[in-house]
Write a protein that holds these residues in place. Sequence first.
Motif, short mmCIF file in Angstrom:
data_model
loop_
_atom_site.label_atom_id
_atom_site.label_comp_id
_atom_site.label_asym_id
_atom_site.label_seq_id
_atom_site.Cartn_x
_atom_site.Cartn_y
_atom_site.Cartn_z
N LEU A 141 38.72 48.05 48.38
CA LEU A 141 38.55 47.52 47.18
C LEU A 141 38.24 45.98 47.45
CD1 LEU A 141 38.40 47.81 43.93
CD2 LEU A 141 40.85 47.32 44.01
N SER A 142 36.98 45.61 46.97
CA SER A 142 36.70 44.42 47.25
C SER A 142 37.41 43.23 46.09
CB SER A 142 35.23 44.09 46.91
OG SER A 142 34.66 42.65 46.89
N HIS A 143 37.50 42.05 46.76
CA HIS A 143 38.54 41.25 45.71
C HIS A 143 37.60 40.57 44.83
CE1 HIS A 143 36.07 38.38 49.05
NE2 HIS A 143 36.28 37.70 47.91
N GLU A 144 36.21 40.99 44.86
CA GLU A 144 35.22 40.47 43.91
C GLU A 144 35.09 41.05 42.58
OE1 GLU A 144 31.72 39.99 46.21
OE2 GLU A 144 31.96 37.92 46.63
N VAL A 145 35.80 42.47 42.75
CA VAL A 145 35.65 43.48 41.70
C VAL A 145 36.79 42.89 40.51
CG1 VAL A 145 36.21 45.68 40.66
CG2 VAL A 145 35.03 45.31 42.85
N GLU A 146 36.46 42.82 39.32
CA GLU A 146 37.36 42.41 38.23
C GLU A 146 38.15 43.49 37.93
OE1 GLU A 146 37.28 40.63 33.58
OE2 GLU A 146 35.39 40.99 34.61
N LEU A 147 39.28 43.52 37.70
CA LEU A 147 40.42 44.65 37.46
C LEU A 147 40.56 44.67 35.92
CD1 LEU A 147 42.95 44.49 40.35
CD2 LEU A 147 41.03 46.13 40.13
N THR A 148 39.56 45.15 35.20
CA THR A 148 39.86 45.51 33.80
C THR A 148 40.85 46.39 33.63
OG1 THR A 148 38.04 46.85 33.61
CG2 THR A 148 37.16 44.30 33.51
N THR A 149 41.26 46.42 32.14
CA THR A 149 42.20 47.57 31.88
C THR A 149 41.73 48.85 32.21
OG1 THR A 149 43.37 46.20 30.40
CG2 THR A 149 43.52 48.28 29.95
N GLU A 150 40.10 49.00 31.71
CA GLU A 150 39.50 50.25 31.60
C GLU A 150 39.15 50.69 33.13
OE1 GLU A 150 35.24 52.14 29.98
OE2 GLU A 150 35.35 49.93 30.51
N LEU A 151 38.96 49.69 34.11
CA LEU A 151 38.77 50.24 35.56
C LEU A 151 40.06 50.49 36.09
CD1 LEU A 151 37.17 50.37 37.95
CD2 LEU A 151 37.44 47.82 38.44
N VAL A 152 41.39 49.88 35.61
CA VAL A 152 42.36 50.33 36.43
C VAL A 152 42.95 51.55 35.69
CG1 VAL A 152 45.13 49.63 36.39
CG2 VAL A 152 43.33 47.80 36.75
N ASP A 153 42.75 51.90 34.48
CA ASP A 153 43.22 53.24 34.02
C ASP A 153 42.34 54.24 34.49
OD1 ASP A 153 44.65 51.93 32.16
OD2 ASP A 153 43.71 52.05 30.27
N ASN A 154 40.90 54.03 34.63
CA ASN A 154 40.26 55.06 35.37
C ASN A 154 40.66 55.30 37.02
OD1 ASN A 154 38.37 56.14 33.26
ND2 ASN A 154 37.41 54.01 33.20
#
Length: 273
Positions: A141-154
């Motif tokens: 997981l790249s450090h540049e990816v924004e960990l949005t709530t939707e992304l974390v949930d998925n």
Amino acid sequence: MAVGSASATSFSVCSGKTDGLGISSVTFSEEPVVPGSTLTITVDATPTVAITDGATLTFDILLGAFPIMSVEKDVCKDLGVTCPLPAGVSTEISVDVDIKSSAPAASVTAEVTTTNGDGSAVSCVDIPLTVSVADKLPLTLSHEVELTTELVDNMFATFKKQFNKVYDNKEEHGMRRTHFEASLKRIQERNSVLGDSPTFGVTKFSDMSVEEFKQKMLTYKNPVAHDDISRINAETHEAVARKLRGAKSFAATATDKDWRDDGAVTDVKDQGQ
């Protein structure tokens, strides 16, 4: 997993850009798209400018402002458009895009940009696209990816599926989801140090807190000492004992032994030194 059939989708012109390609409709072969599959995008267009040899079409999938993947095609050579294509002549363009298996499950933006043969901008449109839950998580997981709530949930949904995680109740599920998000942040922090060669990723322990992992996985103590006779079975122990004593019976082991009493030690001899 059920997948939607081909259907027209909405699109909008990129902010600050124009649509000289004159796009009238965009169709995806499936929606949502499954990681690891091939997505076919069909565009109906009537360009307002001539499309010349060397024109390119670039397909980018963006998670927020971060590009997940990018594909570039030659409009004339790869997409079957006869060039030069005069302005006002309608055409249909189909693009096959292999969606990476590492693409995160999330609502993303497909940005389609067309550039003419002379390098001038022709068109840029944004198309909403949903990537469904994958069978497996990306290796890192790249450090540049924004960990949005939707992304974390998925990603957590994929994690549970991949590692067969079942929790007892909502409270435990919420706690594990919190630990999982914290693990993702630690992964990103460590990968940020590595730059272009990230190696840290999600494991089956990613729903544990650091303290829980240390307590359960790093503090093993064998309940039986290494020299405890119970570590071997009774039959093996008796066989070894018989072998050692040669079928003889021994008295209790003496605390000391003077081998001179048995004539095992000779007098000191002069070796001529």
